[in-house]
Design an enzyme around this catalytic site. Structure first.
Site, PDB file in Angstrom:
ATOM      1  N   ASP A  40      -6.925 -58.710 -70.941  1.00 46.49           N
ATOM      2  CA  ASP A  40      -5.889 -57.804 -71.423  1.00 46.49           C
ATOM      3  C   ASP A  40      -5.166 -57.149 -70.250  1.00 46.49           C
ATOM      4  OD1 ASP A  40      -6.520 -58.269 -74.052  1.00 46.49           O
ATOM      5  OD2 ASP A  40      -7.850 -56.537 -74.236  1.00 46.49           O
ATOM      6  N   TYR A  68     -19.038 -57.303 -67.892  1.00 48.90           N
ATOM      7  CA  TYR A  68     -18.014 -56.271 -67.764  1.00 48.90           C
ATOM      8  C   TYR A  68     -18.633 -54.929 -67.390  1.00 48.90           C
ATOM      9  CZ  TYR A  68     -15.129 -59.451 -70.626  1.00 48.90           C
ATOM     10  OH  TYR A  68     -14.448 -60.528 -71.125  1.00 48.90           O
ATOM     11  N   ASP A  82      -8.233 -49.199 -77.541  1.00 49.26           N
ATOM     12  CA  ASP A  82      -8.277 -48.903 -76.113  1.00 49.26           C
ATOM     13  C   ASP A  82      -7.269 -47.798 -75.804  1.00 49.26           C
ATOM     14  OD1 ASP A  82      -5.735 -50.087 -75.905  1.00 49.26           O
ATOM     15  OD2 ASP A  82      -6.522 -51.980 -75.177  1.00 49.26           O
ATOM     16  N   ARG A 179     -13.529 -54.055 -76.630  1.00 46.96           N
ATOM     17  CA  ARG A 179     -12.828 -52.989 -77.375  1.00 46.96           C
ATOM     18  C   ARG A 179     -13.472 -52.763 -78.734  1.00 46.96           C
ATOM     19  NH1 ARG A 179      -7.015 -54.996 -77.962  1.00 46.96           N
ATOM     20  NH2 ARG A 179      -8.020 -57.011 -77.645  1.00 46.96           N
TER      21      ARG A 179
END
Length: 294
Positions: A40, A68, A82, A179
């Site tokens: 993203d 992550y 987000d 997310r």
């Protein structure tokens, strides 16, 4: 001159994965550039980019597991799950404790069923979900199985009394939406939640250790950090073949099987990548030939 291979880019925030490809085309001086594993715009970190012949390799790379570093804000939900989306609700997280968070994380770990974010790139009726969601249209996505191998929470901060920021380290399967984990963690605690920061630290075998920024890559004579042969060695099993076998593969001919499961690479005696093979019906058949005869 730019060689064929992979570039492990440390993507900056604010660029789409396609933006990175456009920049890499200018840096490498070629149109033959592609990427694997979209990030993203808000996210930073590892983006695997293929140059020249390696663009054909991208679809065969085993990039199923990813890692992550994320920051989740509890006490507020947003349209996009987000920080880029407008606030849609939430309630005070003042009473949420670290113990509460750790307990709520447990059901979100392991083999789980996850409803993707409404602003994902999944198609709904021929249209991307994010296009529908951002126009205010209702988006209903089916839950899908994903694996969250690790959902570790360590640092907790309160930017204001009603909000709780949680730093998390996540290892998950391809198709997992971080997310959505932030959203579901907030929902489980009854306060709402969204992602405020996301950095991908690993895609398959490729990590930040070998990643370079776009500015760093622009200063190199050859931006390819993993030549083709090194890339396939890092990403999949390999089989060394004779000169005669290499010639056969260049004509698209099959070899005798070697008993290797899944897709693997055939390397010549000089170490160059010849083809990708897959064994079926008693033979090792080329699924991709890097240097075809003629």
């Amino acid at each position: 001159m730019t060689s064929s291979g992979l570039v492990i880019v440390d993507k900056p925030a604010g660029l789409t994965s396609h933006d990175v490809v456009a920049r890499m085309r200018r840096i490498a001086g070629t149109r033959r550039v592609g990427h694997a594993g979209t990030l993203d715009p808000m996210a930073t970190g590892v983006l695997v980019v293929g140059v020249e012949k390696a663009t054909r390799l991208l679809g065969h790379l085993v990039l199923a597991d990813k890692a992550y570093s994320a920051t989740i804000r509890l006490g507020q939900s947003t349209l996009t799950d987000d920080a880029e989306g407008s606030a849609t609700g939430g309630s005070s997280a003042a009473a949420v404790t670290e113990r509460d968070v750790r307990a709520a994380v447990e059901p979100l770990t392991g083999h789980i069923s996850q409803v993707p974010s409404s602003v994902s790139a999944i198609r709904v009726g021929g249209e991307r979900a994010y296009t529908r969601a951002r126009t205010g249209a209702a988006v209903e996505l089916a839950a899908r199985p994903v694996t969250v191998a690790r959902f570790g929470v360590d640092t907790f901060r309160r930017p204001v009394p009603d909000l709780l920021d949680v730093d998390a380290e996540i290892e998950c399967s391809s198709g997992t939406y971080v997310r959505a984990l932030a959203r579901d963690l907030g929902a489980a605690l009854g306060v709402g939640g969204h992602l405020t920061a996301l950095r991908r630290t690993r895609v398959g075998p490729f990590t930040l250790r070998t990643a370079r920024t776009l500015d760093e890559l622009a200063g190199l004579d050859d931006p390819v950090t993993l030549p083709l042969a090194e890339a396939v060695r890092a990403a999949m099993p390999v089989r060394e073949v004779t000169d005669a076998e290499a010639r056969s593969l260049s004509f698209g001919k099959a070899l005798e099987p070697a008993g290797i499961a899944g897709t693997y690479a055939a390397l010549a005696a000089d170490g160059s990548a010849i083809a990708l093979l897959h064994e079926v019906d008693g033979s090792a058949r080329p699924v991709l030939v890097f240097a075809a005869a003629g």
